[in-house]
Design a protein around this motif. Sequence first.
Motif, mmCIF file in Angstrom:
data_model
loop_
_atom_site.group_PDB
_atom_site.id
_atom_site.type_symbol
_atom_site.label_atom_id
_atom_site.label_comp_id
_atom_site.label_asym_id
_atom_site.label_seq_id
_atom_site.Cartn_x
_atom_site.Cartn_y
_atom_site.Cartn_z
ATOM 1 N N CYS B 20 10.678 -4.175 -18.870
ATOM 2 C CA CYS B 20 9.783 -3.255 -19.564
ATOM 3 C C CYS B 20 9.319 -2.089 -18.711
ATOM 4 N N ASP B 94 2.346 4.171 -15.456
ATOM 5 C CA ASP B 94 2.421 2.758 -15.823
ATOM 6 C C ASP B 94 3.426 2.032 -14.947
ATOM 7 N N ASN B 98 2.725 -1.059 -12.413
ATOM 8 C CA ASN B 98 3.386 -2.347 -12.618
ATOM 9 C C ASN B 98 4.184 -2.746 -11.394
ATOM 10 N N LEU B 101 1.835 -3.686 -8.525
ATOM 11 C CA LEU B 101 1.187 -4.968 -8.790
ATOM 12 C C LEU B 101 2.154 -6.118 -8.527
ATOM 13 N N LEU B 102 3.379 -5.971 -9.045
ATOM 14 C CA LEU B 102 4.343 -7.049 -8.898
ATOM 15 C C LEU B 102 4.796 -7.200 -7.451
ATOM 16 N N TYR B 120 -6.819 1.202 -13.293
ATOM 17 C CA TYR B 120 -5.956 0.105 -12.864
ATOM 18 C C TYR B 120 -6.513 -0.598 -11.631
ATOM 19 N N ASN B 123 -7.418 -4.391 -11.206
ATOM 20 C CA ASN B 123 -6.335 -5.367 -11.112
ATOM 21 C C ASN B 123 -5.996 -5.703 -9.667
#
Lengths: 310, 454
Positions: B20, B94, B98, B101-102, B120, B123
Amino acid sequence: MERSETMSNKKSFSLKGILRFLNSRKVAPYVFVSPFIVSFLVLYLYPMIQAIVMSFQQVLPGQTTFIGTHNYQRILNPTFFQALGNTATYVFFTVIILVMIPIVLSVFLNSKSLYFKNFFRASLFIPALTSVIVAGIIFRMMFGESENSFVNELLGLVGMEPVQWRYGAGTGMFLMVLLASWRWIGVNILYFLAGLQNVSEELYEAADIDGANPWQKFLFVTMPALKPVIIFVATITIINGFRMFEESFVFWENSSPGNIGLTVVGYIYREGIQQNDMGFGAAIGVVLMLIIFVVSIVQLKFFGAFKKED
Amino acid sequence: MKHWSIFGGAMLSLVYLAGCGGGSGGGSDGEGSGGEGEADEVEVIGEDSENATELTFWTFNEQHIGIYEDAVNRWNEEHADRPIKLQAEVYPIDQMNNNLLLSLQSGSGAPDMADIEISYFANFLEGDVQLESMNEYVEPVLDDMVEERFDIYSKDDNYYGMPYHVGATVMYYNTEIMEEAGVNIDEIVTWDDYVEAGEQVVENTDSMMTTVEVDEHFSFWPLISQRGSDYFNDEGDLTLANDTNVDTLQFLDDMVNEHEVAEVTPGGFHHSEEYYGYMNNGGAASLMMPTWYMGRFIDYMPDLEGKMEIRPLPVWEEGGNRTAGMGGTGTVVTNQTEEPELAKEFLAYAKLSEEGNIALWQELGFDPPMYTVWDDEAMDEPNPYYDYFDDEIFDTLLDLNGEIEALNITPDLPDVQSEIHTNVLNSAIRQQNQEPEEALKQAEEAVKSGQTEE
């Protein structure tokens, strides 16, 4: 020197042995399916098991802990049900549209009395070659909210008020279904056209002799012959429908007004990745998997796909 | 086999997640929109220096690179013994978040430094924080800084994110329309005055007084922050539906639907293409946005050059705050860097020094967090921002120093944002199918039901 030669001899010998082994009748089939098995194990089975494990965890860097069924308890909230409702509605409409219309169109395209057959076939198939994202951006512009957008201008010509397409639940669903239908109709026509080639001419002749009209021929000869294809198309449409993400994302980028465009996969993405709650995302994924499984089984039973062919 | 294929199909939905990340436009959050939809870009700064230590930097806003370009060049001159080569990579917002974060979650693949947007940031403060604490560099200069801007990127007294700006929210007035309407903008003191002036504008011109965001938070959040409220209180408890917030939402609703001096922002938010065109053509007489929005005027609304003036926000009551700090991005050093000391020292050099803060204004048009430079001579040097707007920008800002409330950032902030963007503003203002109180209460419930027990 000598040593390495003997080694390479040995090597080539054993290589031969391996080749012979791989070519043997018993082993060869497994060799041929091994790419599938390996990709299944690595890309499907392992992530699935990981996801199930993760769905019982709170996943944070350095602090991953098992929290029992807490993630599952949180799933039953209004947002999830709304996402599920949206997805179910989407599946319902796409299945109806993407089975019915392609059947009718493919019967026309298969008819001998149609001119420019290849032109129509090609133009109906071309949308399948585009990406949803690219097509979706064009759709979003065509269905813009201003009165100067393409579709609103058309509406203006027939004296209708401009519509805020992306802000109403009904029109939002319409946009997603329309985009999916536009894109997939060509592919499904292809399936049905292939199915139609297998319908025996003799059956139509026999029907002619019995005095059947075109509608009766369609209903009693064409449709039963297409049944396996219909089952197949319905099944993949249902599964694809539940997995839908892009059609919604391209219109609203995951924050649609009143969540009118939120799908279950969109919800997984939002909760799991955007909000850093992977355990919860995984739990939704597991639930979605079960839903797809149950729906598919019910649907296949309904169509009688498990019955033995007689 | 049949079963397997169905099963396999179902699996895809899970595996799907992995795919995604790509291609998302992002850009719906604050400053992020600068890099919206653009192809990934890579810029290498300090390439020609020998034996340079290479550092990678991820950002979502191409403009931000300007500040590091300036800093690397100065650094390499001053520290000839340990030069830096900075590889700056731009991704859609985005996707960048992502990926970051990952990679922090999985322990590999993260860059040395990264920009994290405020929406963000929470997070990245969950669990064991995977960022380097900047305390040794922040603490000595904190007194010269707008401290609230550091608090929002901190946890347990550790400062992680280095801010780009104060983000003081101001009112941009289109003086041409205001004159036509016969309004003197210096006489607008309270929000009541503002609405009154709005009625005059609507009556005497073809424009609206202003626009209200319903797909984003830059109309609602600054107003509640201005009044000393927030989504959460100081203890981090959810206070979304408190009286102040209900009253503020009611005020926005009334401006649009009762007094009819404002309209829903074309395109839904002030970073949409539709809005830029609308505003450029004189669609609205004023706009409430943070000072960092100045760049958007210059880039996207060229016809308004020389017509826009900046004033403090109207107040809710006499002596009340005349601004609110909004938006923001913290630059962090991740714990996966092989050169933590160098990266931290360089980041401090770029963001915490006087030169760095002056560059924030000169390069980016941001109001720098170090307020002691606001009246520095260097700040008066002509630049495109002064050409476009009036010359008194920093006099206005100096005047407002101390009226900025801190925002309370908690791990639930992304949840709240998502409720605000999807449900609250939409149903209270656009669809009008819920009263403000009802909409906020419902959102509060939704966030609570999603809260993880801790």
